[in-house]
Every structure is written in structure tokens, then in C-alpha cells.
Design an enzyme around this catalytic site. Sequence first.
Site, PDB file in Angstrom:
ATOM      1  N   MET A   1      14.662   2.790 -43.588  1.00  0.00           N
ATOM      2  CA  MET A   1      14.478   1.335 -43.745  1.00  0.00           C
ATOM      3  C   MET A   1      13.813   1.010 -45.081  1.00  0.00           C
ATOM      4  O   MET A   1      13.897  -0.110 -45.565  1.00  0.00           O
ATOM      5  CB  MET A   1      13.629   0.783 -42.596  1.00  0.00           C
ATOM      6  CG  MET A   1      14.338   0.764 -41.265  1.00  0.00           C
ATOM      7  SD  MET A   1      13.471  -0.313 -40.113  1.00  0.00           S
ATOM      8  CE  MET A   1      14.322   0.098 -38.596  1.00  0.00           C
TER       9      MET A   1
ATOM     10  N   TYR B   1      13.477   0.688 -48.949  1.00  0.00           N
ATOM     11  CA  TYR B   1      14.506   0.525 -50.000  1.00  0.00           C
ATOM     12  C   TYR B   1      13.920   0.533 -51.410  1.00  0.00           C
ATOM     13  O   TYR B   1      14.628   0.310 -52.384  1.00  0.00           O
ATOM     14  CB  TYR B   1      15.323  -0.759 -49.773  1.00  0.00           C
ATOM     15  CG  TYR B   1      14.475  -1.980 -49.576  1.00  0.00           C
ATOM     16  CD1 TYR B   1      13.961  -2.683 -50.643  1.00  0.00           C
ATOM     17  CD2 TYR B   1      14.178  -2.409 -48.291  1.00  0.00           C
ATOM     18  CE1 TYR B   1      13.165  -3.780 -50.449  1.00  0.00           C
ATOM     19  CE2 TYR B   1      13.376  -3.515 -48.083  1.00  0.00           C
ATOM     20  CZ  TYR B   1      12.877  -4.194 -49.163  1.00  0.00           C
ATOM     21  OH  TYR B   1      12.078  -5.285 -48.969  1.00  0.00           O
TER      22      TYR B   1
ATOM     23  N   THR C   1       8.087 -12.223 -42.625  1.00  0.00           N
ATOM     24  CA  THR C   1       7.970 -10.797 -42.888  1.00  0.00           C
ATOM     25  C   THR C   1       6.553 -10.357 -42.567  1.00  0.00           C
ATOM     26  O   THR C   1       5.791 -11.095 -41.939  1.00  0.00           O
ATOM     27  CB  THR C   1       8.431 -10.495 -44.339  1.00  0.00           C
ATOM     28  OG1 THR C   1       8.423  -9.086 -44.523  1.00  0.00           O
ATOM     29  CG2 THR C   1       7.545 -11.143 -45.395  1.00  0.00           C
TER      30      THR C   1
ATOM     31  N   ASP D   1      16.695  -8.110 -37.625  1.00  0.00           N
ATOM     32  CA  ASP D   1      16.461  -6.775 -38.213  1.00  0.00           C
ATOM     33  C   ASP D   1      17.297  -5.693 -37.515  1.00  0.00           C
ATOM     34  O   ASP D   1      17.908  -4.849 -38.178  1.00  0.00           O
ATOM     35  CB  ASP D   1      14.976  -6.395 -38.118  1.00  0.00           C
ATOM     36  CG  ASP D   1      14.126  -7.046 -39.194  1.00  0.00           C
ATOM     37  OD1 ASP D   1      14.674  -7.403 -40.260  1.00  0.00           O
ATOM     38  OD2 ASP D   1      12.911  -7.197 -38.971  1.00  0.00           O
TER      39      ASP D   1
ATOM     40  N   ALA E   1       9.528  -3.126 -36.725  1.00  0.00           N
ATOM     41  CA  ALA E   1      10.901  -2.802 -37.138  1.00  0.00           C
ATOM     42  C   ALA E   1      11.522  -1.802 -36.164  1.00  0.00           C
ATOM     43  O   ALA E   1      12.711  -1.903 -35.823  1.00  0.00           O
ATOM     44  CB  ALA E   1      10.907  -2.240 -38.555  1.00  0.00           C
TER      45      ALA E   1
ATOM     46  N   LEU F   1      12.550  -9.657 -52.254  1.00  0.00           N
ATOM     47  CA  LEU F   1      13.888  -9.807 -52.839  1.00  0.00           C
ATOM     48  C   LEU F   1      14.635 -10.979 -52.199  1.00  0.00           C
ATOM     49  O   LEU F   1      15.727 -11.339 -52.625  1.00  0.00           O
ATOM     50  CB  LEU F   1      14.700  -8.523 -52.602  1.00  0.00           C
ATOM     51  CG  LEU F   1      14.162  -7.240 -53.234  1.00  0.00           C
ATOM     52  CD1 LEU F   1      15.031  -6.049 -52.841  1.00  0.00           C
ATOM     53  CD2 LEU F   1      14.116  -7.360 -54.763  1.00  0.00           C
TER      54      LEU F   1
ATOM     55  N   GLY G   1       6.489   0.479 -34.714  1.00  0.00           N
ATOM     56  CA  GLY G   1       6.005  -0.856 -35.065  1.00  0.00           C
ATOM     57  C   GLY G   1       7.084  -1.902 -34.804  1.00  0.00           C
ATOM     58  O   GLY G   1       8.024  -1.679 -34.023  1.00  0.00           O
TER      59      GLY G   1
ATOM     60  N   GLY H   1      17.759   1.476 -47.154  1.00  0.00           N
ATOM     61  CA  GLY H   1      17.329   0.267 -46.451  1.00  0.00           C
ATOM     62  C   GLY H   1      17.835  -1.049 -47.042  1.00  0.00           C
ATOM     63  O   GLY H   1      17.687  -2.099 -46.419  1.00  0.00           O
TER      64      GLY H   1
ATOM     65  N   LYS I   1       5.437 -11.153 -38.012  1.00  0.00           N
ATOM     66  CA  LYS I   1       6.636 -11.237 -37.166  1.00  0.00           C
ATOM     67  C   LYS I   1       6.283 -11.404 -35.689  1.00  0.00           C
ATOM     68  O   LYS I   1       7.047 -11.992 -34.927  1.00  0.00           O
ATOM     69  CB  LYS I   1       7.508  -9.988 -37.358  1.00  0.00           C
ATOM     70  CG  LYS I   1       8.197  -9.942 -38.725  1.00  0.00           C
ATOM     71  CD  LYS I   1       9.114  -8.753 -38.839  1.00  0.00           C
ATOM     72  CE  LYS I   1       9.678  -8.636 -40.238  1.00  0.00           C
ATOM     73  NZ  LYS I   1      10.611  -7.515 -40.391  1.00  0.00           N
TER      74      LYS I   1
HETATM   75  P1  NAP Z   1       4.478  -1.756 -38.701  1.00  0.00           P
HETATM   76  O1  NAP Z   1       4.682  -2.662 -37.553  1.00  0.00           O
HETATM   77  O2  NAP Z   1       3.200  -1.798 -39.478  1.00  0.00           O
HETATM   78  O3  NAP Z   1       4.704  -0.238 -38.167  1.00  0.00           O
HETATM   79  C1  NAP Z   1       4.512   0.841 -39.009  1.00  0.00           C
HETATM   80  C2  NAP Z   1       4.913   2.145 -38.292  1.00  0.00           C
HETATM   81  O4  NAP Z   1       4.840   3.184 -39.254  1.00  0.00           O
HETATM   82  C3  NAP Z   1       3.984   2.549 -37.148  1.00  0.00           C
HETATM   83  O5  NAP Z   1       4.751   3.219 -36.180  1.00  0.00           O
HETATM   84  C4  NAP Z   1       3.015   3.518 -37.833  1.00  0.00           C
HETATM   85  O6  NAP Z   1       2.514   4.526 -36.972  1.00  0.00           O
HETATM   86  C5  NAP Z   1       3.935   4.198 -38.811  1.00  0.00           C
HETATM   87  N1  NAP Z   1       3.197   4.712 -39.965  1.00  0.00           N
HETATM   88  C6  NAP Z   1       2.579   3.994 -40.930  1.00  0.00           C
HETATM   89  N2  NAP Z   1       2.031   4.825 -41.843  1.00  0.00           N
HETATM   90  C7  NAP Z   1       2.302   6.083 -41.435  1.00  0.00           C
HETATM   91  C8  NAP Z   1       2.004   7.385 -41.946  1.00  0.00           C
HETATM   92  N3  NAP Z   1       1.311   7.530 -43.089  1.00  0.00           N
HETATM   93  N4  NAP Z   1       2.446   8.466 -41.277  1.00  0.00           N
HETATM   94  C9  NAP Z   1       3.144   8.324 -40.120  1.00  0.00           C
HETATM   95  N5  NAP Z   1       3.471   7.133 -39.576  1.00  0.00           N
HETATM   96  C10 NAP Z   1       3.055   6.025 -40.230  1.00  0.00           C
HETATM   97  O7  NAP Z   1       5.625  -1.950 -39.801  1.00  0.00           O
HETATM   98  P2  NAP Z   1       7.127  -2.462 -39.553  1.00  0.00           P
HETATM   99  O8  NAP Z   1       7.163  -3.945 -39.672  1.00  0.00           O
HETATM  100  O9  NAP Z   1       7.635  -1.831 -38.323  1.00  0.00           O
HETATM  101  O10 NAP Z   1       7.874  -1.890 -40.855  1.00  0.00           O
HETATM  102  C11 NAP Z   1       8.086  -0.505 -41.021  1.00  0.00           C
HETATM  103  C12 NAP Z   1       8.830  -0.262 -42.348  1.00  0.00           C
HETATM  104  O11 NAP Z   1      10.158  -0.782 -42.244  1.00  0.00           O
HETATM  105  C13 NAP Z   1       8.194  -0.974 -43.554  1.00  0.00           C
HETATM  106  O12 NAP Z   1       8.257  -0.115 -44.663  1.00  0.00           O
HETATM  107  C14 NAP Z   1       9.092  -2.164 -43.787  1.00  0.00           C
HETATM  108  O13 NAP Z   1       9.109  -2.588 -45.136  1.00  0.00           O
HETATM  109  C15 NAP Z   1      10.444  -1.595 -43.372  1.00  0.00           C
HETATM  110  N6  NAP Z   1      11.404  -2.636 -42.983  1.00  0.00           N
HETATM  111  C16 NAP Z   1      12.574  -2.684 -43.690  1.00  0.00           C
HETATM  112  C17 NAP Z   1      13.518  -3.635 -43.344  1.00  0.00           C
HETATM  113  C18 NAP Z   1      14.813  -3.690 -44.113  1.00  0.00           C
HETATM  114  O14 NAP Z   1      15.504  -4.707 -44.017  1.00  0.00           O
HETATM  115  N7  NAP Z   1      15.178  -2.642 -44.827  1.00  0.00           N
HETATM  116  C19 NAP Z   1      13.277  -4.543 -42.290  1.00  0.00           C
HETATM  117  C20 NAP Z   1      12.080  -4.437 -41.585  1.00  0.00           C
HETATM  118  C21 NAP Z   1      11.129  -3.478 -41.949  1.00  0.00           C
HETATM  119  P3  NAP Z   1       1.206   4.288 -36.055  1.00  0.00           P
HETATM  120  O15 NAP Z   1       1.679   3.548 -34.854  1.00  0.00           O
HETATM  121  O16 NAP Z   1       0.728   5.669 -35.773  1.00  0.00           O
HETATM  122  O17 NAP Z   1       0.232   3.489 -36.915  1.00  0.00           O
END
Ligand code: NAP
Length: 297
Positions: free
Chosen positions: A229, A231, A70, A110, A139, A23, A137, A252, A74
Site C-alpha cells: 500500500m 507508494y 485521510t 480503500d 487500511a 497527491l 489498522g 500502492g 478515518k
Molecule cells: P494505521 O491505522 O496507523 O495502522 C498501521 C498498522 O501498521 C498497524 O497494524 C501497526 O501495527 C503497523 N505498524 C506500524 N509501524 C510498524 C512497524 N514499525 N512494524 C510493524 N508494524 C507496524 O495506518 P493505516 O491507515 O492502516 O495505513 C497503513 C499504511 O497504508 C500507511 O502507510 C498508509 O499511507 C497506507 N495506505 C495507502 C493507501 C493507498 O491508497 N495506497 C490507502 C490507505 C492507506 P500495530 O497494531 O502493532 O501498531
Amino acid sequence: MSVRINGRTKLAGVAGWPLDHTLSPAMHNAAYEDMGLDAVYVPLPVRNESELARLVSAVRVLPFLGFNVTMPFKRAVLELCDEVAAQARLAGAVNTVHCADGRLIGYNTDGRGLLQSLADEAGFNAEGKSVALVGAGGAAGAALVAFVVSRAARVAIVNRTKDRAEQLIEAIGPHARTTALAAVALDDAREDVSGADLVVNATPVGMNGSGEMPIPAGWLRRGQIVADMVYRPAVTPLLRAAAEAGAKGVGGLGMLVAQGAMAIDIWAGGDGARAPRDVMRAAADEALSAEREGAGA
Ligand code: NAP
């Protein structure tokens, strides 16, 4: 949107993979037009770290204001910057790069974006509060730094893989003078979630209509604030459960808009400019509804 590209138009964009549903171009280009900023924001799809490094070399010789980063780069882009702001280094992730006099400076907007959306949409200030942060992770790291900086009383990092929550505490804990930190396995987190003033979902669980919940609905309670987070969709299963429990939900999209607006403030703020949050929100809402209509939803 009417973009008048000329010989002095600056560039900006978002690097990541995949970018099909981003977006950010809609939000940024609407803001530039509103601000009279002579710049254009484009997707910068790079498939791997080698392509990211080549993009960064190209950015150095092109008239870029800056670019966003993104998933999944990151962390990787942090090493390619000439300088990294303290909070981004602590979070271990950069989502905004500023091209300033030939140097690339990495930031992370973020965490501050999340705080801004919580303040705007729920009147929430983290100081002295107890937080259950679900996910460990990139975020979650950015959010944790923001909660520590704003002096939350306690943050429980709740994650499927407890080791990753412990790694975050190892990295950020030494800087948490007034915030108690705990790593908690997802299955053992009932008390931490139910007892928190704020619950944040920093996992992708619930995205794109999967219907899944990052935590059991029964752990939420009346009076809490519950931020997702995710959206897409606008009302996630977690937000629906929060409403049913009598908690206040925060989606989010506000975070996405705030982190993008803060990037523009960094890139163009030298001229005293401030990105128009309302214009960016309207553009993001419009892009999402066009997407829903396209999908026949
Ligand atoms: P990431 O680094 O890949 O981390 C993902 C996290 O989610 C890890 O802690 C992982 O756990 C956990 N996870 C994934 N699948 C899971 C499941 N099925 N059950 C339980 N835990 C699960 O991703 P990220 O960059 O932190 O992003 C996380 C989310 O935030 C994404 O959806 C992203 O789009 C969103 N986000 C939104 C914004 C916004 O502006 N709204 C900004 C940044 C990110 P494990 O450690 O056990 O694998």
C-alpha cells in the site's frame, strides 16, 4: 491545470493532518478538468478531532460535492456522518464523504481500490484465494472487508500487535461466511506468508526510503502476488524483494488512484460520469516526479 472558478463552482477536498505531501489535489483537479466538472479540490488541514467536527459543520453549509478523509481521522469522521455505507461501518473507517441533499454519507473506497488495482495490474481476483494481510489498522480493516466480500478462501491477519488482528476478526468475522480468518503474530507468520497467493503490506513500513521490510524477504516465493500500500518510494524494499523472489509486485499508487476515482464516481456518478483513471494516474505520477526533482533525487 486551468481551473476556471465561478459563482457555481463546487468544492471538494481532503481532510487530514499533515497534508503537505498529499497527491489527491493533483489527481482530482486533473480529473475534474478532463470531465468538464465545475469543481475544485483543495487540502483541508485539520489538526485534531475538534477541528474535524468544525470542518464537518462548515461542509454542511458550503457547496461541497464531498470530501476525502485521510490519516488520522478515518475512524473519527464515521461518527460525524448522517449515514454510513455497510462496508465502511464494518471496516470502522470512512475515507469518502458524499454531501447529498444536505446529508453526509460515509463510504470507504480503500478496500475496493485495492481490489481494483490488483485486478488491473496483476489480473488478480480474490475469490477462493489465500491472503496474508500484514497490518491491522484502518487500511487493513478496509482491505479485509473487501476480501471477505469478494469471497477469499482464507485471510491471515499478520500484525506486530496480535490483539489488534484479533479485534478485526471480532468485528468482521461474523460476516465472513466463506472466508476463514486467522490472527497471527508477525514473528510466527512465515508459513502464512509463504503459503499465501497474495501478500499485502498494510503498514507504513518501507515508506520514504526507510529501507525497512514489513516481513523477512525470505518468506516470499515465486508465483505469489505481493502488494504494497506504500507508494513513496514507487519501488519499496518489499517490492524489490518480491521481484528478487520471482513474485509479481503491485505498488500502492494504483490503489490510491482507484480509491480517488471511486470517490469521484460517488460524488458525480449521478450524471453517469466516470472518473478518468488514466488522467488521474498521470497526474499522480507527475506530482511524484516533481516532488523527487524538488528533493534533488
Ligand atoms: P494505521 O491505522 O496507523 O495502522 C498501521 C498498522 O501498521 C498497524 O497494524 C501497526 O501495527 C503497523 N505498524 C506500524 N509501524 C510498524 C512497524 N514499525 N512494524 C510493524 N508494524 C507496524 O495506518 P493505516 O491507515 O492502516 O495505513 C497503513 C499504511 O497504508 C500507511 O502507510 C498508509 O499511507 C497506507 N495506505 C495507502 C493507501 C493507498 O491508497 N495506497 C490507502 C490507505 C492507506 P500495530 O497494531 O502493532 O501498531
